[in-house]
Design a protein around this motif. Structure first.
Motif, mmCIF file in Angstrom:
data_model
loop_
_atom_site.group_PDB
_atom_site.id
_atom_site.type_symbol
_atom_site.label_atom_id
_atom_site.label_comp_id
_atom_site.label_asym_id
_atom_site.label_seq_id
_atom_site.Cartn_x
_atom_site.Cartn_y
_atom_site.Cartn_z
ATOM 1 N N VAL A 93 -17.005 3.666 52.412
ATOM 2 C CA VAL A 93 -16.548 4.676 53.358
ATOM 3 C C VAL A 93 -15.107 4.297 53.665
ATOM 4 C CG1 VAL A 93 -16.923 5.795 55.579
ATOM 5 C CG2 VAL A 93 -18.885 4.922 54.279
ATOM 6 N N ASP A 94 -14.167 5.118 53.183
ATOM 7 C CA ASP A 94 -12.761 4.712 53.218
ATOM 8 C C ASP A 94 -11.940 5.522 54.213
ATOM 9 O OD1 ASP A 94 -12.355 7.187 51.870
ATOM 10 O OD2 ASP A 94 -10.828 6.321 50.558
ATOM 11 N N ALA A 152 -13.474 13.081 59.965
ATOM 12 C CA ALA A 152 -13.598 13.931 58.776
ATOM 13 C C ALA A 152 -12.732 13.488 57.602
ATOM 14 C CB ALA A 152 -13.285 15.378 59.137
ATOM 15 N N ASN A 153 -11.668 12.733 57.860
ATOM 16 C CA ASN A 153 -10.812 12.261 56.766
ATOM 17 C C ASN A 153 -11.482 11.183 55.920
ATOM 18 O OD1 ASN A 153 -10.378 10.572 59.234
ATOM 19 N ND2 ASN A 153 -9.210 9.356 57.771
ATOM 20 N N GLN A 154 -12.476 10.520 56.474
ATOM 21 C CA GLN A 154 -13.128 9.429 55.763
ATOM 22 C C GLN A 154 -14.062 9.978 54.691
ATOM 23 O OE1 GLN A 154 -14.609 7.631 59.413
ATOM 24 N NE2 GLN A 154 -13.188 5.919 59.123
ATOM 25 N N ARG A 155 -14.068 9.301 53.550
ATOM 26 C CA ARG A 155 -14.889 9.738 52.423
ATOM 27 C C ARG A 155 -16.018 8.735 52.178
ATOM 28 N NH1 ARG A 155 -10.185 10.106 48.022
ATOM 29 N NH2 ARG A 155 -9.857 8.038 48.928
ATOM 30 N N SER A 178 -16.330 3.826 36.851
ATOM 31 C CA SER A 178 -16.627 4.144 35.451
ATOM 32 C C SER A 178 -15.999 5.461 35.002
ATOM 33 C CB SER A 178 -18.135 4.144 35.191
ATOM 34 O OG SER A 178 -18.748 5.241 35.808
ATOM 35 N N GLU A 179 -15.850 6.430 35.922
ATOM 36 C CA GLU A 179 -15.274 7.722 35.554
ATOM 37 C C GLU A 179 -13.761 7.778 35.739
ATOM 38 O OE1 GLU A 179 -17.337 11.070 37.248
ATOM 39 O OE2 GLU A 179 -19.306 10.270 36.659
ATOM 40 N N GLY A 180 -13.197 6.751 36.413
ATOM 41 C CA GLY A 180 -11.747 6.718 36.610
ATOM 42 C C GLY A 180 -11.230 7.745 37.594
ATOM 43 N N LYS A 181 -12.098 8.224 38.481
ATOM 44 C CA LYS A 181 -11.708 9.177 39.530
ATOM 45 C C LYS A 181 -12.662 9.004 40.706
ATOM 46 C CE LYS A 181 -14.620 12.942 37.929
ATOM 47 N NZ LYS A 181 -14.747 14.305 37.537
ATOM 48 N N VAL A 182 -12.233 9.455 41.880
ATOM 49 C CA VAL A 182 -13.066 9.345 43.071
ATOM 50 C C VAL A 182 -14.262 10.279 42.951
ATOM 51 C CG1 VAL A 182 -13.165 9.710 45.570
ATOM 52 C CG2 VAL A 182 -11.157 8.638 44.562
#
Length: 169
Positions: free
Chosen positions: A129-130, A148-151, A160-164
């Motif tokens: 949770v960033d 709400a900004n936290q993901r 593994s996919e190289g994306k968030v």
């Protein structure tokens, strides 16, 4: 390696810091100093108390109800090397690992090779949770995050996919 980690506290059974019954370690030390932080006593790098990491890990075995461990704070990335040591041992207990941090996933990736323990810790986290807590972005009904900004990020899939890859909660 010193087998102690500086903690502000422990919640032995939590249902609000990730799914299922969890043990939560509140690390001591945070540079973000978010206005409205729910844990302002965790900010000082000198607060809290030293706890033996092996004893903390052994104690996890005594609660068969636990489904995971959450590192919170403070900011666990301020003690990433210590959290890595614990996370590697916790993985052997087949518990999932969540981590709350004020750093963004992208900031962690950018610094993972020059900050002690960051790469290794990230590699041992299931869910991150960033992002800093932003009081103005608090919303009713947010699950497992303060603003709400936290993901809520599936770390292993993201790596593994190289994306968030965000998780839906």
């Amino acid at each position: 390696m010193d087998k102690n980690i500086r903690l502000a506290g422990i919640t032995y059974e939590s249902l609000v810091n990730g799914p299922g019954m969890r043990r939560v370690y509140f690390t001591q030390g945070c540079i973000h100093n978010c206005p409205g932080c729910q844990n302002p006593t965790t900010h000082s790098m000198n607060g809290g108390e030293d706890r033996n990491m092996d004893a903390l890990i052994d104690d996890l075995r005594d609660n068969p109800m636990l489904r995971g461990v959450t590192f919170s704070g403070g900011d666990p990335f301020e003690q990433a090397d210590k959290c890595t040591y614990m996370a590697e041992k916790i993985r052997n207990l087949h518990l999932n690992i969540w981590c709350y941090t004020g750093y963004t996933y992208e900031e962690i990736l950018e610094n993972k090779d020059n900050k002690k323990g960051w790469k290794e810790f990230l590699n041992n986290i299931d869910v991150l949770v960033d992002g800093v807590f932003i009081k103005e972005q608090m919303q009713e009904g947010l699950k497992f995050r303060g603003s709400a900004n936290q993901r809520i990020i599936d770390v292993q899939k993201s790596l593994s996919e190289g994306k968030v890859v965000e998780m839906d909660y």
